[in-house]
Design a protein around this motif. Structure first.
Motif, PDB file in Angstrom:
ATOM      1  N   LEU A 147      55.010 -41.571  74.965  1.00  0.00           N
ATOM      2  CA  LEU A 147      55.339 -40.588  74.113  1.00  0.00           C
ATOM      3  C   LEU A 147      54.566 -39.410  74.532  1.00  0.00           C
ATOM      4  CD1 LEU A 147      54.106 -42.561  71.063  1.00  0.00           C
ATOM      5  CD2 LEU A 147      56.230 -42.556  71.975  1.00  0.00           C
ATOM      6  N   ASP A 148      54.362 -39.304  75.770  1.00  0.00           N
ATOM      7  CA  ASP A 148      53.999 -38.221  76.763  1.00  0.00           C
ATOM      8  C   ASP A 148      52.810 -37.315  76.530  1.00  0.00           C
ATOM      9  OD1 ASP A 148      55.627 -38.471  79.179  1.00  0.00           O
ATOM     10  OD2 ASP A 148      57.184 -38.492  77.648  1.00  0.00           O
ATOM     11  N   ALA A 149      51.782 -37.890  75.778  1.00  0.00           N
ATOM     12  CA  ALA A 149      50.686 -37.188  75.501  1.00  0.00           C
ATOM     13  C   ALA A 149      49.964 -36.697  76.945  1.00  0.00           C
ATOM     14  CB  ALA A 149      49.490 -38.036  74.975  1.00  0.00           C
TER      15      ALA A 149
ATOM     16  N   SER B 174      53.042 -48.551  62.093  1.00  0.00           N
ATOM     17  CA  SER B 174      51.714 -48.924  62.986  1.00  0.00           C
ATOM     18  C   SER B 174      51.358 -47.532  63.689  1.00  0.00           C
ATOM     19  CB  SER B 174      51.934 -49.666  63.889  1.00  0.00           C
ATOM     20  OG  SER B 174      50.952 -49.970  64.833  1.00  0.00           O
ATOM     21  N   MET B 175      52.389 -46.798  64.163  1.00  0.00           N
ATOM     22  CA  MET B 175      52.094 -45.388  64.949  1.00  0.00           C
ATOM     23  C   MET B 175      51.754 -44.550  63.892  1.00  0.00           C
ATOM     24  SD  MET B 175      52.564 -45.145  68.171  1.00  0.00           S
ATOM     25  CE  MET B 175      51.148 -43.954  68.666  1.00  0.00           C
ATOM     26  N   ILE B 176      52.384 -44.241  62.761  1.00  0.00           N
ATOM     27  CA  ILE B 176      51.731 -43.435  61.775  1.00  0.00           C
ATOM     28  C   ILE B 176      50.301 -43.568  61.354  1.00  0.00           C
ATOM     29  CG2 ILE B 176      52.421 -42.243  59.707  1.00  0.00           C
ATOM     30  CD1 ILE B 176      55.247 -42.588  60.165  1.00  0.00           C
ATOM     31  N   GLY B 177      50.391 -44.920  61.065  1.00  0.00           N
ATOM     32  CA  GLY B 177      49.186 -45.325  60.393  1.00  0.00           C
ATOM     33  C   GLY B 177      47.818 -45.063  61.483  1.00  0.00           C
TER      34      GLY B 177
ATOM     35  N   ALA C  41      47.261 -33.870  62.225  1.00  0.00           N
ATOM     36  CA  ALA C  41      46.847 -35.270  62.588  1.00  0.00           C
ATOM     37  C   ALA C  41      47.946 -36.342  61.936  1.00  0.00           C
ATOM     38  CB  ALA C  41      45.463 -35.685  61.976  1.00  0.00           C
ATOM     39  N   PRO C  42      48.257 -36.305  60.770  1.00  0.00           N
ATOM     40  CA  PRO C  42      49.778 -37.219  60.369  1.00  0.00           C
ATOM     41  C   PRO C  42      50.793 -36.526  60.969  1.00  0.00           C
ATOM     42  CG  PRO C  42      48.658 -35.868  58.397  1.00  0.00           C
ATOM     43  CD  PRO C  42      47.516 -35.762  59.555  1.00  0.00           C
ATOM     44  N   ALA C  43      50.893 -35.262  61.131  1.00  0.00           N
ATOM     45  CA  ALA C  43      52.081 -34.778  62.013  1.00  0.00           C
ATOM     46  C   ALA C  43      52.157 -35.365  63.106  1.00  0.00           C
ATOM     47  CB  ALA C  43      51.915 -33.215  62.021  1.00  0.00           C
ATOM     48  N   VAL C  44      51.177 -35.634  64.032  1.00  0.00           N
ATOM     49  CA  VAL C  44      51.250 -36.286  65.176  1.00  0.00           C
ATOM     50  C   VAL C  44      52.051 -37.787  65.024  1.00  0.00           C
ATOM     51  CG1 VAL C  44      49.819 -37.323  66.943  1.00  0.00           C
ATOM     52  CG2 VAL C  44      49.461 -35.063  66.488  1.00  0.00           C
ATOM     53  N   GLY C  45      51.449 -38.506  63.934  1.00  0.00           N
ATOM     54  CA  GLY C  45      51.803 -39.779  63.455  1.00  0.00           C
ATOM     55  C   GLY C  45      53.573 -39.719  63.266  1.00  0.00           C
ATOM     56  N   LEU C  46      53.930 -38.643  62.787  1.00  0.00           N
ATOM     57  CA  LEU C  46      55.336 -38.451  62.373  1.00  0.00           C
ATOM     58  C   LEU C  46      55.953 -38.164  63.917  1.00  0.00           C
ATOM     59  CD1 LEU C  46      55.428 -36.516  59.158  1.00  0.00           C
ATOM     60  CD2 LEU C  46      56.136 -38.925  59.475  1.00  0.00           C
ATOM     61  N   PHE C  47      55.572 -37.476  64.610  1.00  0.00           N
ATOM     62  CA  PHE C  47      55.934 -36.976  65.718  1.00  0.00           C
ATOM     63  C   PHE C  47      56.187 -38.329  66.935  1.00  0.00           C
ATOM     64  CE2 PHE C  47      55.689 -35.321  70.118  1.00  0.00           C
ATOM     65  CZ  PHE C  47      56.705 -34.378  70.172  1.00  0.00           C
ATOM     66  N   TYR C  48      55.054 -39.049  67.040  1.00  0.00           N
ATOM     67  CA  TYR C  48      55.136 -40.437  67.543  1.00  0.00           C
ATOM     68  C   TYR C  48      55.711 -41.442  67.067  1.00  0.00           C
ATOM     69  CZ  TYR C  48      51.272 -38.454  70.592  1.00  0.00           C
ATOM     70  OH  TYR C  48      50.434 -37.706  71.408  1.00  0.00           O
ATOM     71  N   GLY C  49      55.672 -41.475  65.720  1.00  0.00           N
ATOM     72  CA  GLY C  49      56.290 -42.551  64.982  1.00  0.00           C
ATOM     73  C   GLY C  49      57.898 -42.571  65.135  1.00  0.00           C
ATOM     74  N   GLY C  50      58.429 -41.374  65.195  1.00  0.00           N
ATOM     75  CA  GLY C  50      59.954 -41.344  65.306  1.00  0.00           C
ATOM     76  C   GLY C  50      60.452 -41.704  66.892  1.00  0.00           C
ATOM     77  N   MET C  51      59.798 -41.726  67.683  1.00  0.00           N
ATOM     78  CA  MET C  51      59.973 -42.257  69.029  1.00  0.00           C
ATOM     79  C   MET C  51      59.780 -43.562  69.376  1.00  0.00           C
ATOM     80  SD  MET C  51      59.037 -38.592  71.545  1.00  0.00           S
ATOM     81  CE  MET C  51      57.154 -38.517  70.702  1.00  0.00           C
ATOM     82  N   VAL C  52      59.058 -44.459  68.414  1.00  0.00           N
ATOM     83  CA  VAL C  52      58.765 -45.857  68.917  1.00  0.00           C
ATOM     84  C   VAL C  52      60.072 -46.601  68.190  1.00  0.00           C
ATOM     85  CG1 VAL C  52      56.593 -45.475  69.051  1.00  0.00           C
ATOM     86  CG2 VAL C  52      57.342 -46.077  66.785  1.00  0.00           C
ATOM     87  N   ARG C  53      60.099 -48.044  68.445  1.00  0.00           N
ATOM     88  CA  ARG C  53      60.911 -48.744  67.610  1.00  0.00           C
ATOM     89  C   ARG C  53      60.816 -49.008  66.271  1.00  0.00           C
ATOM     90  NH1 ARG C  53      60.561 -52.967  72.378  1.00  0.00           N
ATOM     91  NH2 ARG C  53      58.490 -52.492  72.133  1.00  0.00           N
ATOM     92  N   ARG C  54      61.724 -49.354  65.723  1.00  0.00           N
ATOM     93  CA  ARG C  54      61.732 -49.455  64.062  1.00  0.00           C
ATOM     94  C   ARG C  54      60.686 -50.463  63.633  1.00  0.00           C
ATOM     95  NH1 ARG C  54      63.828 -52.829  59.801  1.00  0.00           N
ATOM     96  NH2 ARG C  54      64.944 -53.831  61.182  1.00  0.00           N
TER      97      ARG C  54
ATOM     98  N   MET D  52      62.400 -37.944  62.170  1.00  0.00           N
ATOM     99  CA  MET D  52      61.242 -38.087  61.956  1.00  0.00           C
ATOM    100  C   MET D  52      60.271 -37.084  62.837  1.00  0.00           C
ATOM    101  SD  MET D  52      58.779 -41.359  61.219  1.00  0.00           S
ATOM    102  CE  MET D  52      59.502 -41.974  59.911  1.00  0.00           C
ATOM    103  N   THR D  53      60.719 -37.232  64.208  1.00  0.00           N
ATOM    104  CA  THR D  53      59.923 -36.859  65.249  1.00  0.00           C
ATOM    105  C   THR D  53      60.035 -35.168  65.045  1.00  0.00           C
ATOM    106  OG1 THR D  53      60.012 -38.532  66.720  1.00  0.00           O
ATOM    107  CG2 THR D  53      59.703 -36.425  67.898  1.00  0.00           C
ATOM    108  N   LEU D  54      61.273 -34.637  64.851  1.00  0.00           N
ATOM    109  CA  LEU D  54      61.655 -33.253  64.554  1.00  0.00           C
ATOM    110  C   LEU D  54      60.622 -32.675  63.552  1.00  0.00           C
ATOM    111  CD1 LEU D  54      65.481 -33.080  64.995  1.00  0.00           C
ATOM    112  CD2 LEU D  54      63.630 -32.883  66.809  1.00  0.00           C
ATOM    113  N   LEU D  55      60.592 -33.418  62.390  1.00  0.00           N
ATOM    114  CA  LEU D  55      59.749 -33.174  61.149  1.00  0.00           C
ATOM    115  C   LEU D  55      58.317 -33.125  61.613  1.00  0.00           C
ATOM    116  CD1 LEU D  55      59.126 -32.543  58.317  1.00  0.00           C
ATOM    117  CD2 LEU D  55      58.921 -34.677  57.650  1.00  0.00           C
ATOM    118  N   GLY D  56      57.792 -34.101  62.332  1.00  0.00           N
ATOM    119  CA  GLY D  56      56.345 -34.088  62.962  1.00  0.00           C
ATOM    120  C   GLY D  56      56.323 -32.845  63.593  1.00  0.00           C
TER     121      GLY D  56
END
Length: 398
Positions: free
Chosen positions: A306-308, A40-43, A22-35, A196-200
């Protein structure tokens, strides 16, 4: 059957691994949004996990796994985990409950893709409670809790319809209600933090071993097979997407990890029913099919960026159908179309169509209702400054 200590230890570990997704999804998505929207995305992923953790123990588990009511939903016998104790068949009932909890939480985390950079936190919490109760719980009951799909013989080893079709097509419905982000298609909205997305993605790949192998609910040969075919399909998906995108231009790392996730999604319903050879085909085809879905989404100007939908929705759909094609009795006791059992493929088609339609329509209705009652989307000024500040009062330093 008595509690098996080895199986119990194995499922406890798998549960912890899936929780990490679940937090990995946050990192995956968080890296693809704007700074301005990373926090918010990880949260949202953490909020999704917390919301479902409460909903599941109060009523969700009972709705999914309580006594069957008309093939559609479970009864309320297990509200507040009534009757869910320390005994069980192989593993404790309470461990099975929490293993299923992390699956439900992951599904809600995935659907945040459709709300990226524009959803009100308070509205998302209400939406998440309704969605888990009215969409996820019925689908879980259909497939795993004795509902109509399981009665019919539909195969879903670890959540192709329950987790991925529900969240992928749910994300599509949610984004259509929210509308496109301000400036979408006019201004650049490049990912702020690709590492960050790669880590997620790496954490998702790791967690998926618990997701699929753990769905055997025992430390046995089926779990081992699920582990191997999961890794094989992920690798095939990564390479297939890489080649497809390379033909179009450059083999971006975002594409490579997206292909890996596509392979992971597609093998999920099949992991306990297919062999390694089939997993190579399923993973490679998933990479190409999901990449094509992404290109179609971009062409249509749909802001599910983010292509879910393209990865989880389309990948889950393909994986469920592929299960009906490649399943072999030598692995899971059921043959698919390739081994002469056409009826299994037809059952999978019916299961997919109903799950897809139900998830999209009910999610759309829920999102519309929440939008009318309390507003789903932040106002224009809040969207402009970013959700990190407007929703959380925090910011990522440059």
């Amino acid at each position: 059957m008595a509690i098996d200590s080895g199986d119990t230890a194995f499922i406890i570990i798998c549960t912890a691994m899936v929780m990490l997704m679940a937090p990995a999804v946050g990192l995956f998505y968080g890296g693809m949004v704007r700074r301005k929207n990373i926090i918010s995305m990880i949260g949202l992923a953490f909020v999704a996990f917390a919301v479902v953790s409460i909903q599941w123990v109060v009523v969700g588990y009972s709705l999914a796994f309580g006594p069957d009511i008309c093939g559609f939903i479970g009864g309320l016998d297990h509200v507040m985990l009534a009757g869910v104790g320390l005994g069980g068949d192989g593993i404790p009932d309470i461990l099975f409950m929490v293993f299923q909890l992390v699956f439900a939480a992951l599904a809600l985390a995935i659907i945040t893709s459709g709300a990226a950079e524009r959803v009100k936190l308070s509205s998302f919490i209400v939406f998440g409670l309704l969605w888990t109760t009215l969409v996820y719980d019925p689908l879980a009951h259909w497939a795993w809790g004795g509902g109509w799909a399981s009665q019919l013989g539909a195969l879903d080893f670890a959540g192709g319809t329950v987790v991925h079709i529900s969240s992928g097509f749910g994300a599509l419905a949610l984004c259509l209600v929210l509308g496109v982000r301000k400036g979408f298609g006019k201004y650049g909205m490049e990912p702020y933090n690709v590492p960050m997305t790669l880590l997620g993605a790496a954490l998702l790949w790791f967690g998926w071993f618990g997701f699929n192998a753990g769905s055997a609910l025992a430390a046995d040969g089926i779990a081992a097979n699920a582990f191997v075919v999961t890794n094989t399909a992920a690798a095939a998906g990564a390479l297939a997407w890489m080649v497809a995108s390379w033909i179009q231009g450059k083999p971006a790392t975002l594409g490579i990890v997206s292909g890996a996730v596509a392979g992971l999604v597609a093998i999920t319903p099949a992991a306990g029913f297919v062999d390694v050879k089939a997993s190579l085909v399923i993973g490679a085809l998933a990479g190409m099919i999901c990449y094509s879905a992404l290109l179609w989404r971009q062409k249509k100007g749909i802001d599910e960026s983010l292509d879910a939908w393209a990865i989880h929705g389309v990948g889950g759909l393909f994986g469920a159908l592929a299960t009906g094609i490649f399943a072999t009795a030598a692995i899971g006791g059921v043959d698919g179309l390739l081994y002469g059992n056409a009826s299994q493929f037809l059952i999978q088609v019916l299961d997919v169509v109903v799950a897809m339609g139900y998830a999209f329509v009910v999610t759309y209705i829920i999102a519309r209702v929440v939008d009318k009652v309390m507003g789903l989307r932040v106002d224009e000024k809040e969207e402009y400054v970013g959700l990190d500040i407007s929703q959380h009062g925090e910011t990522v330093e440059a």
